[in-house]
Design a protein around this motif. Sequence first.
Motif, PDB file in Angstrom:
ATOM      1  N   VAL A 147       1.921  -2.949   5.145  1.00 31.37           N
ATOM      2  CA  VAL A 147       1.092  -4.123   5.368  1.00 31.37           C
ATOM      3  C   VAL A 147       1.881  -5.234   6.049  1.00 31.37           C
ATOM      4  O   VAL A 147       3.101  -5.303   5.955  1.00 31.37           O
ATOM      5  N   LYS A 148       1.150  -6.090   6.745  1.00 32.63           N
ATOM      6  CA  LYS A 148       1.697  -7.332   7.296  1.00 32.63           C
ATOM      7  C   LYS A 148       1.155  -8.458   6.442  1.00 32.63           C
ATOM      8  O   LYS A 148      -0.003  -8.436   6.026  1.00 32.63           O
ATOM      9  N   ILE A 149       1.972  -9.472   6.198  1.00 28.55           N
ATOM     10  CA  ILE A 149       1.580 -10.621   5.397  1.00 28.55           C
ATOM     11  C   ILE A 149       1.586 -11.851   6.289  1.00 28.55           C
ATOM     12  O   ILE A 149       2.592 -12.157   6.920  1.00 28.55           O
ATOM     13  N   ASP A 150       0.445 -12.540   6.328  1.00 33.21           N
ATOM     14  CA  ASP A 150       0.323 -13.762   7.123  1.00 33.21           C
ATOM     15  C   ASP A 150       0.208 -14.944   6.164  1.00 33.21           C
ATOM     16  O   ASP A 150      -0.793 -15.090   5.467  1.00 33.21           O
ATOM     17  N   ILE A 151       1.254 -15.783   6.132  1.00 34.73           N
ATOM     18  CA  ILE A 151       1.282 -16.917   5.207  1.00 34.73           C
ATOM     19  C   ILE A 151       0.882 -18.225   5.881  1.00 34.73           C
ATOM     20  O   ILE A 151       1.010 -19.292   5.290  1.00 34.73           O
ATOM     21  N   SER A 152       0.378 -18.148   7.105  1.00 35.95           N
ATOM     22  CA  SER A 152       0.079 -19.379   7.852  1.00 35.95           C
ATOM     23  C   SER A 152      -1.254 -20.021   7.488  1.00 35.95           C
ATOM     24  O   SER A 152      -1.503 -21.161   7.854  1.00 35.95           O
ATOM     25  N   GLY A 153      -2.126 -19.309   6.774  1.00 34.32           N
ATOM     26  CA  GLY A 153      -3.427 -19.871   6.416  1.00 34.32           C
ATOM     27  C   GLY A 153      -3.307 -21.029   5.434  1.00 34.32           C
ATOM     28  O   GLY A 153      -2.437 -21.036   4.572  1.00 34.32           O
ATOM     29  N   LYS A 154      -4.183 -22.008   5.556  1.00 34.59           N
ATOM     30  CA  LYS A 154      -4.139 -23.185   4.680  1.00 34.59           C
ATOM     31  C   LYS A 154      -4.519 -22.833   3.241  1.00 34.59           C
ATOM     32  O   LYS A 154      -3.853 -23.238   2.297  1.00 34.59           O
ATOM     33  N   ASP A 155      -5.604 -22.066   3.082  1.00 32.65           N
ATOM     34  CA  ASP A 155      -6.113 -21.766   1.749  1.00 32.65           C
ATOM     35  C   ASP A 155      -5.793 -20.362   1.257  1.00 32.65           C
ATOM     36  O   ASP A 155      -5.791 -20.121   0.060  1.00 32.65           O
ATOM     37  N   ASN A 156      -5.567 -19.432   2.188  1.00 26.58           N
ATOM     38  CA  ASN A 156      -5.362 -18.039   1.804  1.00 26.58           C
ATOM     39  C   ASN A 156      -4.200 -17.407   2.544  1.00 26.58           C
ATOM     40  O   ASN A 156      -3.896 -17.770   3.676  1.00 26.58           O
ATOM     41  N   ILE A 157      -3.578 -16.444   1.884  1.00 26.39           N
ATOM     42  CA  ILE A 157      -2.564 -15.584   2.485  1.00 26.39           C
ATOM     43  C   ILE A 157      -3.260 -14.274   2.793  1.00 26.39           C
ATOM     44  O   ILE A 157      -3.915 -13.693   1.925  1.00 26.39           O
ATOM     45  N   THR A 158      -3.154 -13.809   4.025  1.00 29.00           N
ATOM     46  CA  THR A 158      -3.826 -12.574   4.434  1.00 29.00           C
ATOM     47  C   THR A 158      -2.835 -11.418   4.427  1.00 29.00           C
ATOM     48  O   THR A 158      -1.722 -11.537   4.918  1.00 29.00           O
ATOM     49  N   ILE A 159      -3.280 -10.314   3.846  1.00 32.63           N
ATOM     50  CA  ILE A 159      -2.481  -9.095   3.790  1.00 32.63           C
ATOM     51  C   ILE A 159      -3.291  -8.031   4.524  1.00 32.63           C
ATOM     52  O   ILE A 159      -4.430  -7.760   4.157  1.00 32.63           O
ATOM     53  N   GLU A 160      -2.708  -7.457   5.583  1.00 31.78           N
ATOM     54  CA  GLU A 160      -3.448  -6.530   6.426  1.00 31.78           C
ATOM     55  C   GLU A 160      -2.693  -5.220   6.585  1.00 31.78           C
ATOM     56  O   GLU A 160      -1.490  -5.208   6.835  1.00 31.78           O
ATOM     57  N   LYS A 161      -3.419  -4.128   6.446  1.00 35.41           N
ATOM     58  CA  LYS A 161      -2.832  -2.802   6.621  1.00 35.41           C
ATOM     59  C   LYS A 161      -2.387  -2.632   8.070  1.00 35.41           C
ATOM     60  O   LYS A 161      -3.070  -3.039   8.995  1.00 35.41           O
ATOM     61  N   THR A 162      -1.208  -2.053   8.260  1.00 34.05           N
ATOM     62  CA  THR A 162      -0.703  -1.766   9.602  1.00 34.05           C
ATOM     63  C   THR A 162      -0.706  -0.255   9.812  1.00 34.05           C
ATOM     64  O   THR A 162      -1.092   0.504   8.924  1.00 34.05           O
ATOM     65  N   LYS A 163      -0.223   0.167  10.962  1.00 31.70           N
ATOM     66  CA  LYS A 163      -0.147   1.604  11.217  1.00 31.70           C
ATOM     67  C   LYS A 163       0.835   2.256  10.253  1.00 31.70           C
ATOM     68  O   LYS A 163       1.722   1.597   9.703  1.00 31.70           O
ATOM     69  N   ASP A 164       0.673   3.534  10.048  1.00 30.57           N
ATOM     70  CA  ASP A 164       1.555   4.288   9.161  1.00 30.57           C
ATOM     71  C   ASP A 164       2.963   4.284   9.732  1.00 30.57           C
ATOM     72  O   ASP A 164       3.174   4.649  10.887  1.00 30.57           O
ATOM     73  N   MET A 165       3.927   3.850   8.936  1.00 29.26           N
ATOM     74  CA  MET A 165       5.319   3.759   9.382  1.00 29.26           C
ATOM     75  C   MET A 165       6.176   4.878   8.793  1.00 29.26           C
ATOM     76  O   MET A 165       7.385   4.809   8.827  1.00 29.26           O
ATOM     77  N   GLY A 166       5.560   5.891   8.214  1.00 26.59           N
ATOM     78  CA  GLY A 166       6.321   6.978   7.606  1.00 26.59           C
ATOM     79  C   GLY A 166       6.450   6.779   6.107  1.00 26.59           C
ATOM     80  O   GLY A 166       5.884   5.858   5.528  1.00 26.59           O
ATOM     81  N   ASN A 167       7.201   7.648   5.480  1.00 20.23           N
ATOM     82  CA  ASN A 167       7.352   7.606   4.026  1.00 20.23           C
ATOM     83  C   ASN A 167       8.291   6.489   3.603  1.00 20.23           C
ATOM     84  O   ASN A 167       9.417   6.399   4.087  1.00 20.23           O
ATOM     85  N   PHE A 168       7.815   5.666   2.691  1.00 20.43           N
ATOM     86  CA  PHE A 168       8.651   4.622   2.114  1.00 20.43           C
ATOM     87  C   PHE A 168       9.493   5.275   1.019  1.00 20.43           C
ATOM     88  O   PHE A 168       8.993   6.111   0.272  1.00 20.43           O
ATOM     89  N   PRO A 169      10.771   4.916   0.890  1.00 19.75           N
ATOM     90  CA  PRO A 169      11.625   5.530  -0.150  1.00 19.75           C
ATOM     91  C   PRO A 169      11.066   5.287  -1.554  1.00 19.75           C
ATOM     92  O   PRO A 169      10.388   4.292  -1.798  1.00 19.75           O
ATOM     93  N   ASN A 170      11.375   6.185  -2.465  1.00 15.25           N
ATOM     94  CA  ASN A 170      10.932   6.036  -3.850  1.00 15.25           C
ATOM     95  C   ASN A 170      11.762   4.930  -4.509  1.00 15.25           C
ATOM     96  O   ASN A 170      12.794   5.178  -5.128  1.00 15.25           O
ATOM     97  N   TYR A 171      11.287   3.706  -4.379  1.00 24.86           N
ATOM     98  CA  TYR A 171      12.041   2.546  -4.861  1.00 24.86           C
ATOM     99  C   TYR A 171      12.171   2.512  -6.372  1.00 24.86           C
ATOM    100  O   TYR A 171      13.101   1.908  -6.917  1.00 24.86           O
ATOM    101  N   LYS A 172      11.287   3.172  -7.101  1.00 27.36           N
ATOM    102  CA  LYS A 172      11.319   3.128  -8.571  1.00 27.36           C
ATOM    103  C   LYS A 172      12.536   3.853  -9.129  1.00 27.36           C
ATOM    104  O   LYS A 172      12.941   3.588 -10.256  1.00 27.36           O
ATOM    105  N   ARG A 173      13.146   4.729  -8.332  1.00 22.81           N
ATOM    106  CA  ARG A 173      14.332   5.459  -8.798  1.00 22.81           C
ATOM    107  C   ARG A 173      15.538   4.551  -8.982  1.00 22.81           C
ATOM    108  O   ARG A 173      16.454   4.887  -9.722  1.00 22.81           O
ATOM    109  N   VAL A 174      15.585   3.414  -8.316  1.00 30.26           N
ATOM    110  CA  VAL A 174      16.761   2.541  -8.422  1.00 30.26           C
ATOM    111  C   VAL A 174      16.570   1.406  -9.432  1.00 30.26           C
ATOM    112  O   VAL A 174      17.481   0.625  -9.647  1.00 30.26           O
ATOM    113  N   ILE A 175      15.399   1.340 -10.072  1.00 35.05           N
ATOM    114  CA  ILE A 175      15.137   0.304 -11.074  1.00 35.05           C
ATOM    115  C   ILE A 175      15.324   0.925 -12.452  1.00 35.05           C
ATOM    116  O   ILE A 175      14.664   1.914 -12.782  1.00 35.05           O
TER     117      ILE A 175
END
Length: 135
Positions: free
Chosen positions: A90-118
């Motif tokens: 997702v892309k996050i747009d914080i420029s809005g006055k009242d709302n922050i917009t979160i928008e799905k982007t194109k598939d960028m591949g597999n994200f690493p399993n981040y839960k393994r390091v917590i």
Amino acid sequence: MSTTGRSPSPTIAKSTKVADGKSSIPNTPEIKSVMKQLIATRDKNFAPGTYRDALSEVYYDGENLVSTNGKAMKVVKVGELEGIEPNSHVKIDISGKDNITIEKTKDMGNFPNYKRVIPENNNQTFTLDNKALKQ
């Protein structure tokens, strides 16, 4: 603010579906600050066509927004983002006055399993005193 391993944390805000693949959350100073940290932590120096493509955007797993550059990681519990399917970049747009917009982007591949390091059974907590840090 205190942190404990994988202990449940409250969701940051309730989202509203704006369109397919697009959601918004309220723009408060606290939420905007957290979103800026997410944006800053992602890997902006990736080599196209490598496994690091997945680190160039923020990842949404259906419950959390996650960003990492391979050295630092930021995980923010957001709960369900209306209009955005889990396992999306997702892309996050914080420029809005009242709302922050979160928008799905194109598939960028597999994200690493981040839960393994917590750590799963971390019973240690820390509390930061803002006043003491400012001195």
